[in-house]
Design an enzyme around this catalytic site. Sequence first.
Site, short mmCIF file in Angstrom:
data_model
loop_
_atom_site.label_atom_id
_atom_site.label_comp_id
_atom_site.label_asym_id
_atom_site.label_seq_id
_atom_site.Cartn_x
_atom_site.Cartn_y
_atom_site.Cartn_z
N ALA A 11 2.16 -4.18 -3.06
CA ALA A 11 0.80 -4.40 -2.54
C ALA A 11 -0.19 -4.59 -3.68
O ALA A 11 -1.01 -5.51 -3.66
CB ALA A 11 0.39 -3.22 -1.66
N CYS A 42 13.84 -2.99 -2.77
CA CYS A 42 14.77 -3.50 -1.75
C CYS A 42 16.12 -3.86 -2.36
O CYS A 42 17.14 -3.87 -1.66
CB CYS A 42 14.18 -4.72 -1.06
SG CYS A 42 12.46 -4.50 -0.61
N VAL A 79 -3.86 7.87 -11.59
CA VAL A 79 -5.20 8.15 -11.06
C VAL A 79 -5.15 9.51 -10.38
O VAL A 79 -4.32 9.76 -9.49
CB VAL A 79 -5.67 7.04 -10.10
CG1 VAL A 79 -6.97 7.42 -9.42
CG2 VAL A 79 -5.85 5.73 -10.87
N ASP A 282 2.75 0.78 1.51
CA ASP A 282 3.39 1.96 2.11
C ASP A 282 2.46 3.18 2.21
O ASP A 282 2.84 4.18 2.81
CB ASP A 282 4.62 2.36 1.29
CG ASP A 282 5.80 1.44 1.53
OD1 ASP A 282 5.61 0.40 2.20
OD2 ASP A 282 6.91 1.75 1.06
N ALA A 300 8.20 -4.06 2.65
CA ALA A 300 7.74 -4.93 1.57
C ALA A 300 6.99 -6.14 2.11
O ALA A 300 6.04 -6.65 1.48
CB ALA A 300 8.93 -5.39 0.75
C1 LIG Z 1 15.95 1.49 -1.35
C2 LIG Z 1 14.89 0.72 -0.66
C3 LIG Z 1 15.19 -0.45 0.02
C4 LIG Z 1 14.18 -1.17 0.67
N1 LIG Z 1 14.52 -2.32 1.34
C5 LIG Z 1 13.56 -3.03 1.96
C6 LIG Z 1 13.87 -4.24 2.61
O1 LIG Z 1 15.03 -4.69 2.62
N2 LIG Z 1 12.87 -4.93 3.24
C7 LIG Z 1 11.58 -4.47 3.22
O2 LIG Z 1 10.70 -5.14 3.79
N3 LIG Z 1 11.24 -3.31 2.60
C8 LIG Z 1 12.19 -2.58 1.96
N4 LIG Z 1 11.86 -1.43 1.30
C9 LIG Z 1 10.46 -0.97 1.31
C10 LIG Z 1 9.65 -1.62 0.19
O3 LIG Z 1 10.25 -1.39 -1.04
C11 LIG Z 1 8.25 -1.04 0.22
O4 LIG Z 1 7.68 -1.33 1.46
C12 LIG Z 1 7.36 -1.61 -0.88
O5 LIG Z 1 7.85 -1.30 -2.14
C13 LIG Z 1 5.96 -1.02 -0.76
O6 LIG Z 1 5.20 -1.46 -1.80
P1 LIG Z 1 3.86 -0.68 -2.23
O7 LIG Z 1 3.23 -1.48 -3.29
O8 LIG Z 1 3.08 -0.33 -1.03
O9 LIG Z 1 4.36 0.74 -2.77
P2 LIG Z 1 5.39 1.16 -3.88
O10 LIG Z 1 6.43 0.15 -4.06
O11 LIG Z 1 5.80 2.55 -3.51
O12 LIG Z 1 4.50 1.23 -5.21
C14 LIG Z 1 3.46 2.15 -5.35
C15 LIG Z 1 3.23 2.36 -6.85
O13 LIG Z 1 2.08 3.17 -7.02
C16 LIG Z 1 2.27 4.02 -8.12
N5 LIG Z 1 1.39 5.19 -7.94
C17 LIG Z 1 1.45 6.12 -6.96
N6 LIG Z 1 0.46 7.02 -7.11
C18 LIG Z 1 -0.24 6.63 -8.19
C19 LIG Z 1 -1.40 7.17 -8.86
N7 LIG Z 1 -2.03 8.24 -8.39
N8 LIG Z 1 -1.83 6.53 -9.97
C20 LIG Z 1 -1.21 5.41 -10.45
N9 LIG Z 1 -0.12 4.87 -9.84
C21 LIG Z 1 0.34 5.47 -8.73
C22 LIG Z 1 3.73 4.41 -8.03
O14 LIG Z 1 4.21 4.80 -9.30
C23 LIG Z 1 4.38 3.13 -7.52
O15 LIG Z 1 4.91 2.37 -8.58
C24 LIG Z 1 12.84 -0.69 0.64
C25 LIG Z 1 12.53 0.49 -0.05
C26 LIG Z 1 13.53 1.19 -0.70
C27 LIG Z 1 13.17 2.46 -1.45
#
Ligand SMILES: Cc1cc2nc3c(=O)[nH]c(=O)nc-3n(C[C@H](O)[C@H](O)[C@H](O)COP(=O)(O)OP(=O)(O)OC[C@H]3O[C@@H](n4cnc5c(N)ncnc54)[C@H](O)[C@@H]3O)c2cc1C
Length: 444
Positions: A11, A42, A79, A282, A300
């Site tokens: 995101a 993923c 943060v 997420d 994702a």
């Molecule tokens: C094993 C696995 C398989 C998956 N397979 C699929 C799939 O096949 N299809 C699908 O659609 N989705 C899948 N997903 C879900 C997908 O990976 C997530 O929906 C996606 O990564 C969400 O992205 P995001 O940016 O919201 O959060 P995240 O990927 O969780 O990233 C958030 C980031 O924020 C950082 N962060 C958190 N708090 C702080 C803070 N206070 N200060 C600074 N940084 C911070 C973290 O370090 C992290 O790197 C899967 C997930 C996993 C774990």
Amino acid sequence: MKIIIIGGIAAGMSAAAKAKRVSEDAEIVVYEMGDIISFGACGLPYYVGDFFQNPNWMIARKVERMIDEGVDVRVNHQVLSVDSDLKSVKVKRLETDEVFEEKYDKLMIATGANVVMPPFENIGLNNIFTLSKMSDGMGLKEKAMSDEVKDVTIIGAGFIGVEVVEAMKKLGKHVRLIQRGNRVFNRIFDERITELMHQEFLDHDVELVLNEGVQGFEGQDKVQKVKTDKGVYETDLVVIATGFKPNTDFLEGSNIKMLKNGAIIVNRQGETNIQDIYSAGDCATVPHMIDNEDVYIPLATGANKLGRVVGENMAGGKTEYPGSLGSACVKVMDYEAAVTGLNEEQAKSRGIECSNVFVKDKNQAGYYPNQEDIYIKLVYEKDSKVIIGGETLGKNGAALRIDVIAMAIKAKMTTEDLGMMDFCYSPPISKTWDALNVAGNVAK
Ligand SMILES: Cc1cc2nc3c(=O)[nH]c(=O)nc-3n(C[C@H](O)[C@H](O)[C@H](O)COP(=O)(O)OP(=O)(O)OC[C@H]3O[C@@H](n4cnc5c(N)ncnc54)[C@H](O)[C@@H]3O)c2cc1C
């Protein structure tokens, strides 16, 4: 204009890249507490299963590339809190423990979700893993590839647990999948579909343990036994895949509105209830495409799309996310399965009277080799016959048919429309009446 983004994966980086394209002059700072950005979790099950060897292939964008493109990415920065009155964030530089404050004009929270660790006894034993970060995957793969690990227990039969089953089978392990409920994927898929999945696991010698709740583990230094409320299983390695929780605890006291589970509530522009604070991914809700309800669908797909909408809006644009249907697909050994929209239970809880149809058909012409069964379920409004949900299962070409159903839902098509839709046909690929046509025509 200064934009701060907290979290540099799906995101956050979608937003940063889009904001920079929309407004070249905007100053964009991304704080990421890990040491990589744009990591596609993923891929983790397939990396662990040694379908590919280089973990860096799961990284879509490198820090240097984003910096070259004008986005100030600061990894290893956490943060700690947000002050929406002063429009500032408190940041800790993890390498030095230095804490500083920085002001923003627009702020995006994209902190994702954390693994929920159940209160299992002796959870700190070695060889017990979760799977969410790159380092989890690398540690798990290293252990799992060792010949000492012969028996693997996976706890939780959701999307990730089921993907890890395939990975561990590929590594030649004996695999046990423990699920507290009476079927895999809980109530995400229809019982007729989960029955077929159960049989598929049995056909691949996966030990499926249903209706058992894990209580804890036993072992000297590393895990040797898994204890449930009904039995004890000897094992060499455990993967816990029991769910995620939005990573929003650090926002306590910020007055940002959240669901009970801690997901930040956002509208179709990705705005929270606090001016100039946005969120996606997420850690946030998405509006459901059918009725705009704030739902938690941590995928994702939504993270990337709503992230991009947020990027555009923070940079001065005005765009809307059309909403999520929760479209998701998964491989279950040789099957592929997919789901979209509402099932009967979800429709009922929203006061929608619905019917459903479930058909077993074939994916292609019989005289061409490798014809397979395909199962399609449609959920539709009882009176209007407007399609509101669907599920598919099969071994060839089943999962992507869900995208057709998703489009049909978006277009408010009826089962009758689907029944007569002009789909393509060639014997090795489909039938003159595709399975989707058949499902639409069978619906009453
Ligand atoms: C094993 C696995 C398989 C998956 N397979 C699929 C799939 O096949 N299809 C699908 O659609 N989705 C899948 N997903 C879900 C997908 O990976 C997530 O929906 C996606 O990564 C969400 O992205 P995001 O940016 O919201 O959060 P995240 O990927 O969780 O990233 C958030 C980031 O924020 C950082 N962060 C958190 N708090 C702080 C803070 N206070 N200060 C600074 N940084 C911070 C973290 O370090 C992290 O790197 C899967 C997930 C996993 C774990």
